[in-house]
Design a protein around this motif. Sequence first.
Motif, PDB file in Angstrom:
ATOM      1  N   GLY A 185       4.450 -10.288 -14.469  1.00 59.23           N
ATOM      2  CA  GLY A 185       4.720 -11.707 -14.247  1.00 59.23           C
ATOM      3  C   GLY A 185       6.010 -12.210 -14.863  1.00 59.23           C
ATOM      4  O   GLY A 185       6.336 -13.391 -14.726  1.00 59.23           O
ATOM      5  N   ILE A 186       6.761 -11.333 -15.506  1.00 63.48           N
ATOM      6  CA  ILE A 186       7.999 -11.758 -16.176  1.00 63.48           C
ATOM      7  C   ILE A 186       9.188 -11.213 -15.406  1.00 63.48           C
ATOM      8  O   ILE A 186       9.397  -9.995 -15.328  1.00 63.48           O
ATOM      9  N   GLN A 187       9.943 -12.128 -14.838  1.00 64.07           N
ATOM     10  CA  GLN A 187      11.109 -11.715 -14.048  1.00 64.07           C
ATOM     11  C   GLN A 187      12.115 -10.992 -14.950  1.00 64.07           C
ATOM     12  O   GLN A 187      12.418 -11.420 -16.052  1.00 64.07           O
ATOM     13  N   GLY A 188      12.608  -9.868 -14.459  1.00 62.67           N
ATOM     14  CA  GLY A 188      13.602  -9.089 -15.187  1.00 62.67           C
ATOM     15  C   GLY A 188      13.011  -8.153 -16.230  1.00 62.67           C
ATOM     16  O   GLY A 188      13.757  -7.448 -16.907  1.00 62.67           O
ATOM     17  N   SER A 189      11.703  -8.133 -16.376  1.00 63.69           N
ATOM     18  CA  SER A 189      11.093  -7.235 -17.357  1.00 63.69           C
ATOM     19  C   SER A 189      11.088  -5.808 -16.818  1.00 63.69           C
ATOM     20  O   SER A 189      11.196  -5.577 -15.618  1.00 63.69           O
ATOM     21  N   VAL A 190      10.957  -4.867 -17.723  1.00 60.97           N
ATOM     22  CA  VAL A 190      10.965  -3.455 -17.350  1.00 60.97           C
ATOM     23  C   VAL A 190       9.673  -2.816 -17.842  1.00 60.97           C
ATOM     24  O   VAL A 190       9.315  -2.942 -19.008  1.00 60.97           O
ATOM     25  N   ILE A 191       8.998  -2.143 -16.938  1.00 57.98           N
ATOM     26  CA  ILE A 191       7.783  -1.416 -17.300  1.00 57.98           C
ATOM     27  C   ILE A 191       8.168   0.046 -17.482  1.00 57.98           C
ATOM     28  O   ILE A 191       8.818   0.641 -16.620  1.00 57.98           O
ATOM     29  N   GLU A 192       7.763   0.599 -18.611  1.00 53.46           N
ATOM     30  CA  GLU A 192       8.096   1.989 -18.900  1.00 53.46           C
ATOM     31  C   GLU A 192       7.385   2.922 -17.920  1.00 53.46           C
ATOM     32  O   GLU A 192       6.405   2.541 -17.278  1.00 53.46           O
ATOM     33  N   LEU A 193       7.870   4.149 -17.831  1.00 52.18           N
ATOM     34  CA  LEU A 193       7.324   5.123 -16.890  1.00 52.18           C
ATOM     35  C   LEU A 193       5.822   5.323 -17.088  1.00 52.18           C
ATOM     36  O   LEU A 193       5.061   5.366 -16.120  1.00 52.18           O
ATOM     37  N   ASP A 194       5.372   5.416 -18.342  1.00 49.91           N
ATOM     38  CA  ASP A 194       3.935   5.573 -18.604  1.00 49.91           C
ATOM     39  C   ASP A 194       3.144   4.400 -18.031  1.00 49.91           C
ATOM     40  O   ASP A 194       2.049   4.579 -17.505  1.00 49.91           O
ATOM     41  N   GLY A 195       3.703   3.210 -18.137  1.00 47.88           N
ATOM     42  CA  GLY A 195       3.052   2.020 -17.608  1.00 47.88           C
ATOM     43  C   GLY A 195       2.964   2.055 -16.094  1.00 47.88           C
ATOM     44  O   GLY A 195       1.946   1.666 -15.505  1.00 47.88           O
ATOM     45  N   ILE A 196       4.022   2.539 -15.453  1.00 48.84           N
ATOM     46  CA  ILE A 196       4.018   2.668 -13.988  1.00 48.84           C
ATOM     47  C   ILE A 196       2.945   3.672 -13.567  1.00 48.84           C
ATOM     48  O   ILE A 196       2.195   3.431 -12.609  1.00 48.84           O
ATOM     49  N   VAL A 197       2.852   4.767 -14.300  1.00 44.99           N
ATOM     50  CA  VAL A 197       1.833   5.782 -13.997  1.00 44.99           C
ATOM     51  C   VAL A 197       0.436   5.189 -14.180  1.00 44.99           C
ATOM     52  O   VAL A 197      -0.461   5.423 -13.356  1.00 44.99           O
ATOM     53  N   ASN A 198       0.239   4.398 -15.230  1.00 47.06           N
ATOM     54  CA  ASN A 198      -1.058   3.755 -15.453  1.00 47.06           C
ATOM     55  C   ASN A 198      -1.412   2.808 -14.312  1.00 47.06           C
ATOM     56  O   ASN A 198      -2.558   2.769 -13.858  1.00 47.06           O
ATOM     57  N   LEU A 199      -0.437   2.034 -13.853  1.00 46.17           N
ATOM     58  CA  LEU A 199      -0.664   1.135 -12.713  1.00 46.17           C
ATOM     59  C   LEU A 199      -0.990   1.929 -11.452  1.00 46.17           C
ATOM     60  O   LEU A 199      -1.878   1.555 -10.681  1.00 46.17           O
ATOM     61  N   LEU A 200      -0.288   3.029 -11.253  1.00 39.96           N
ATOM     62  CA  LEU A 200      -0.539   3.880 -10.097  1.00 39.96           C
ATOM     63  C   LEU A 200      -1.956   4.457 -10.148  1.00 39.96           C
ATOM     64  O   LEU A 200      -2.674   4.448  -9.146  1.00 39.96           O
ATOM     65  N   ASP A 201      -2.371   4.935 -11.322  1.00 33.24           N
ATOM     66  CA  ASP A 201      -3.730   5.464 -11.471  1.00 33.24           C
ATOM     67  C   ASP A 201      -4.776   4.394 -11.161  1.00 33.24           C
ATOM     68  O   ASP A 201      -5.765   4.669 -10.479  1.00 33.24           O
ATOM     69  N   ALA A 202      -4.564   3.188 -11.658  1.00 33.93           N
ATOM     70  CA  ALA A 202      -5.514   2.100 -11.410  1.00 33.93           C
ATOM     71  C   ALA A 202      -5.556   1.754  -9.924  1.00 33.93           C
ATOM     72  O   ALA A 202      -6.630   1.536  -9.358  1.00 33.93           O
ATOM     73  N   SER A 203      -4.393   1.740  -9.298  1.00 32.05           N
ATOM     74  CA  SER A 203      -4.329   1.448  -7.870  1.00 32.05           C
ATOM     75  C   SER A 203      -5.055   2.524  -7.071  1.00 32.05           C
ATOM     76  O   SER A 203      -5.810   2.223  -6.136  1.00 32.05           O
ATOM     77  N   ARG A 204      -4.860   3.759  -7.435  1.00 36.51           N
ATOM     78  CA  ARG A 204      -5.545   4.863  -6.753  1.00 36.51           C
ATOM     79  C   ARG A 204      -7.056   4.762  -6.928  1.00 36.51           C
ATOM     80  O   ARG A 204      -7.821   5.033  -6.008  1.00 36.51           O
ATOM     81  N   PHE A 205      -7.492   4.373  -8.132  1.00 34.83           N
ATOM     82  CA  PHE A 205      -8.913   4.218  -8.397  1.00 34.83           C
ATOM     83  C   PHE A 205      -9.519   3.137  -7.496  1.00 34.83           C
ATOM     84  O   PHE A 205     -10.549   3.347  -6.856  1.00 34.83           O
ATOM     85  N   VAL A 206      -8.858   1.988  -7.426  1.00 38.34           N
ATOM     86  CA  VAL A 206      -9.365   0.894  -6.590  1.00 38.34           C
ATOM     87  C   VAL A 206      -9.371   1.309  -5.122  1.00 38.34           C
ATOM     88  O   VAL A 206     -10.343   1.052  -4.398  1.00 38.34           O
ATOM     89  N   ASN A 207      -8.321   1.967  -4.676  1.00 33.36           N
ATOM     90  CA  ASN A 207      -8.280   2.446  -3.288  1.00 33.36           C
ATOM     91  C   ASN A 207      -9.398   3.454  -3.016  1.00 33.36           C
ATOM     92  O   ASN A 207     -10.005   3.444  -1.938  1.00 33.36           O
ATOM     93  N   ALA A 208      -9.681   4.307  -3.991  1.00 32.14           N
ATOM     94  CA  ALA A 208     -10.765   5.285  -3.832  1.00 32.14           C
ATOM     95  C   ALA A 208     -12.121   4.581  -3.733  1.00 32.14           C
ATOM     96  O   ALA A 208     -12.992   5.002  -2.963  1.00 32.14           O
ATOM     97  N   LEU A 209     -12.294   3.503  -4.497  1.00 33.20           N
ATOM     98  CA  LEU A 209     -13.534   2.727  -4.399  1.00 33.20           C
ATOM     99  C   LEU A 209     -13.701   2.143  -3.004  1.00 33.20           C
ATOM    100  O   LEU A 209     -14.769   2.243  -2.396  1.00 33.20           O
ATOM    101  N   PHE A 210     -12.638   1.517  -2.499  1.00 31.40           N
ATOM    102  CA  PHE A 210     -12.703   0.942  -1.158  1.00 31.40           C
ATOM    103  C   PHE A 210     -12.984   2.031  -0.118  1.00 31.40           C
ATOM    104  O   PHE A 210     -13.794   1.832   0.792  1.00 31.40           O
ATOM    105  N   ALA A 211     -12.339   3.172  -0.250  1.00 29.93           N
ATOM    106  CA  ALA A 211     -12.552   4.267   0.704  1.00 29.93           C
ATOM    107  C   ALA A 211     -13.995   4.776   0.627  1.00 29.93           C
ATOM    108  O   ALA A 211     -14.622   5.048   1.657  1.00 29.93           O
ATOM    109  N   PHE A 212     -14.526   4.904  -0.583  1.00 32.28           N
ATOM    110  CA  PHE A 212     -15.903   5.370  -0.750  1.00 32.28           C
ATOM    111  C   PHE A 212     -16.876   4.446  -0.031  1.00 32.28           C
ATOM    112  O   PHE A 212     -17.745   4.902   0.717  1.00 32.28           O
ATOM    113  N   PHE A 213     -16.728   3.146  -0.261  1.00 36.30           N
ATOM    114  CA  PHE A 213     -17.673   2.210   0.340  1.00 36.30           C
ATOM    115  C   PHE A 213     -17.445   2.027   1.833  1.00 36.30           C
ATOM    116  O   PHE A 213     -18.375   1.703   2.560  1.00 36.30           O
ATOM    117  N   LYS A 214     -16.238   2.286   2.292  1.00 35.08           N
ATOM    118  CA  LYS A 214     -15.999   2.267   3.737  1.00 35.08           C
ATOM    119  C   LYS A 214     -16.715   3.455   4.386  1.00 35.08           C
ATOM    120  O   LYS A 214     -17.356   3.330   5.429  1.00 35.08           O
TER     121      LYS A 214
END
Length: 129
Positions: free
Chosen positions: A82-111
């Motif tokens: 939410g902060i314009q111009g902020s930088v998320i470190e690589l580990d943080g990007i990986v954490n976001l990616l993992d969370a996104s994959r988890f949520v997508n896997a949940l949706f796929a499972f229930f579909k």
Amino acid sequence: MKFFDEQTAIDLEFDQIRSWLSGYCKTKTAADRLSKLQPYRNSKDVVRRLDLVHELQLIRNQGHTFPRMEFRELNKEIRLLGIQGSVIELDGIVNLLDASRFVNALFAFFKEHSGLYPELERLLNDAYS
């Protein structure tokens, strides 16, 4: 209708149960939520939670693979999004990616298993809203 009063919680050592469960928490957020855990006082809430547990047992007993329910804390990354111009470190990007994959896997499972686990699906839909 109340079934569980404060004295019952003391008699049943509910604080000990919270303490025991806290050993299984892998994140600070989970531990914080657990520290606020209270017994359900409404029978409808108890039945709904038991239905959720029953559906999770069905998934396991039927041999379905449920998505891995584990990812790292995202508080810092979400705040930085939410902060314009902020930088998320690589580990943080990986954490976001993992969370996104988890949520997508949940949706796929229930579909894939649509209608088989209505209480869990409702829980996911409530979170999505």
